[in-house]
Motif scaffolding. Structure first.
Motif, PDB file in Angstrom:
ATOM      1  N   ARG A 197     -12.074  62.236  33.467  1.00 63.34           N
ATOM      2  CA  ARG A 197     -11.802  61.228  34.511  1.00 63.34           C
ATOM      3  C   ARG A 197     -13.083  60.844  35.247  1.00 63.34           C
ATOM      4  O   ARG A 197     -13.245  59.709  35.709  1.00 63.34           O
TER       5      ARG A 197
ATOM      6  N   GLU B 271     -15.114  58.535  32.521  1.00 58.86           N
ATOM      7  CA  GLU B 271     -14.482  57.357  31.911  1.00 58.86           C
ATOM      8  C   GLU B 271     -14.820  56.097  32.725  1.00 58.86           C
ATOM      9  O   GLU B 271     -14.641  56.068  33.942  1.00 58.86           O
ATOM     10  N   GLN B 272     -15.295  55.069  32.033  1.00 57.86           N
ATOM     11  CA  GLN B 272     -15.718  53.830  32.699  1.00 57.86           C
ATOM     12  C   GLN B 272     -14.603  52.785  32.756  1.00 57.86           C
ATOM     13  O   GLN B 272     -14.595  51.911  33.620  1.00 57.86           O
ATOM     14  N   SER B 273     -13.673  52.863  31.823  1.00 59.97           N
ATOM     15  CA  SER B 273     -12.613  51.850  31.760  1.00 59.97           C
ATOM     16  C   SER B 273     -11.587  52.094  32.872  1.00 59.97           C
ATOM     17  O   SER B 273     -10.981  53.173  32.939  1.00 59.97           O
TER      18      SER B 273
ATOM     19  N   GLY C   7      -8.370  53.026  31.476  1.00 64.92           N
ATOM     20  CA  GLY C   7      -8.481  54.383  30.936  1.00 64.92           C
ATOM     21  C   GLY C   7      -8.331  55.425  32.039  1.00 64.92           C
ATOM     22  O   GLY C   7      -7.637  56.436  31.862  1.00 64.92           O
TER      23      GLY C   7
ATOM     24  N   ASN D  53     -15.980  59.582  20.202  1.00 68.85           N
ATOM     25  CA  ASN D  53     -15.917  58.959  21.532  1.00 68.85           C
ATOM     26  C   ASN D  53     -16.686  57.630  21.596  1.00 68.85           C
ATOM     27  O   ASN D  53     -16.430  56.813  22.481  1.00 68.85           O
TER      28      ASN D  53
ATOM     29  N   GLY E 287     -14.627  53.948  21.016  1.00 68.68           N
ATOM     30  CA  GLY E 287     -14.082  53.082  22.064  1.00 68.68           C
ATOM     31  C   GLY E 287     -12.563  52.998  22.072  1.00 68.68           C
ATOM     32  O   GLY E 287     -12.001  52.119  22.739  1.00 68.68           O
TER      33      GLY E 287
ATOM     34  N   GLY F 110     -10.333  55.157  23.374  1.00 71.64           N
ATOM     35  CA  GLY F 110      -9.982  55.436  24.776  1.00 71.64           C
ATOM     36  C   GLY F 110      -8.605  56.035  24.975  1.00 71.64           C
ATOM     37  O   GLY F 110      -7.814  56.168  24.032  1.00 71.64           O
TER      38      GLY F 110
ATOM     39  N   GLY G  28     -12.073  52.627  25.978  1.00 72.92           N
ATOM     40  CA  GLY G  28     -12.758  53.564  26.863  1.00 72.92           C
ATOM     41  C   GLY G  28     -13.539  54.591  26.076  1.00 72.92           C
ATOM     42  O   GLY G  28     -13.533  54.588  24.835  1.00 72.92           O
ATOM     43  N   SER G  29     -14.206  55.460  26.804  1.00 69.93           N
ATOM     44  CA  SER G  29     -15.103  56.431  26.164  1.00 69.93           C
ATOM     45  C   SER G  29     -14.428  57.782  25.933  1.00 69.93           C
ATOM     46  O   SER G  29     -15.014  58.670  25.327  1.00 69.93           O
ATOM     47  N   THR G  30     -13.194  57.957  26.431  1.00 67.21           N
ATOM     48  CA  THR G  30     -12.507  59.248  26.268  1.00 67.21           C
ATOM     49  C   THR G  30     -11.461  59.136  25.171  1.00 67.21           C
ATOM     50  O   THR G  30     -10.281  58.903  25.427  1.00 67.21           O
TER      51      THR G  30
END
Ligand code: SF4
Length: 281
Positions: free
Chosen positions: A36, A39-41, A44, A233, A236, A238, A244-246
């Motif tokens: 959390r 994560e940039q999104s 997400g 990861n 993308g 997510g 997202g990156s996760t």
């Protein structure tokens, strides 16, 4: 020779079934909390918050983490100096699954035959039970309620022997990318490399019993695990495939010697509801 009564195994398995389906392991929840922060999104992050809230509600109100309480996958490490009394060990494990899924009011998801009527057995049995004979006089029981959405994304391929690490990385990334939201990311990804077809798949599943962050003791494999995690990861996909990156919390790889003509690779995906529980008798 140490004696263990079959009924003790039944009670232990029943308890594991209830606990595993209600309490997200601390390492998994910790990894989701960590994600959390990175994560940039925004969508997400919202999904991650909902996953964490869901885990909290499940814990506090004693509700299953997910409606799919899974196939009961049980891994037994059976000490060679143990003698089971009062019943057959497989019957004892299945009786424990039936009791746990009954006591916990958990959804029963197993059909008696893969074709035809596909009638629910009504007990969530039989479980998928793996046994390994180990030194000593104890029984280690690993319990994994394995969701259908993620299990259905399993893949196996046998590559040419020279294909090497690059083939493994490409195959795992393709598998995760094609799976999209079906296995409910963020994921934990199990990879088995080597052995035979069934050995590779069994290793992929077994690796999912590890704790998040627990690297392989083989330095080369440990590096591969980290490389795979970064590569997955970077796809993308997510959380819940909203971008997202996760995409994954971890990737675990198990290896085994293999035939000169073969490079077997198996992938078994675990969802964010990465439920496992262990006990030792
Ligand atoms: S894949 Fe996991 S989180 Fe998704 S529905 Fe199945 S058990 Fe639940």
């Amino acid at each position: 020779m140490r004696e263990i009564e079959a009924g003790v195994i039944t009670e232990a398995v029943a308890k594991l079934a209830v606990e595993a389906t209600h309490f997200l392991p601390e390492d998994v929840e910790g990894a989701i909390r960590g994600a959390r922060e990175t994560e940039q999104s925004p969508l997400g992050v919202q999904i991650i918050d909902e996953i964490l809230e869901n885990a909290e509600i499940a814990r506090e109100q004693m509700l299953p983490l997910c409606q799919d309480t899974g196939t009961a996958v049980v891994h037994l490490e059976l000490g060679q100096d143990v003698h089971i009394t009062g019943g057959f060990i497989m019957d004892a494990v299945n009786a424990g699954i039936e009791k746990g899924y009954g006591d916990g009011y958990l959804r029963k998801s197993i059909v008696a035959h893969p074709f035809g009527e596909r009638k629910n057995t009504g007990t969530n049995t039989p479980g998928v039970i793996h046994t390994e004979i180990v030194p000593g006089d104890k029984i280690h029981i690993g319990f994994m309620p394995k969701g259908g959405g993620c299990e259905n994304m399993s893949r196996y391929q046998n590559f040419l022997p020279g294909a090497g690490r690059e083939a493994v990385i490409k195959f795992v990334c393709e598998t995760v990318d094609q799976s999209g939201g079906n296995p409910c990311p963020p994921l934990v990804i199990g990879v088995g490399v080597g052995g035979t077809a069934e050995k590779a798949m069994t290793m992929a599943k077994h690796s999912l019993f590890r704790k998040i962050g627990q690297r392989s003791e083989d330095p080369e494999v440990s590096i591969l695990e980290k490389t795979l995690l970064d590569a997955v990861n970077a796809l993308g996909v997510g959380p819940q495939a909203v971008g997202g990156s996760t995409t994954a919390l971890d990737v675990f790889v198990e290896t085994y010697p293999t035939h000169i003509t073969a490079l077997p690779v198996a992938v078994n995906i675990q969802c964010h509801s990465a439920r496992t529980k262990h006990t030792v008798l």
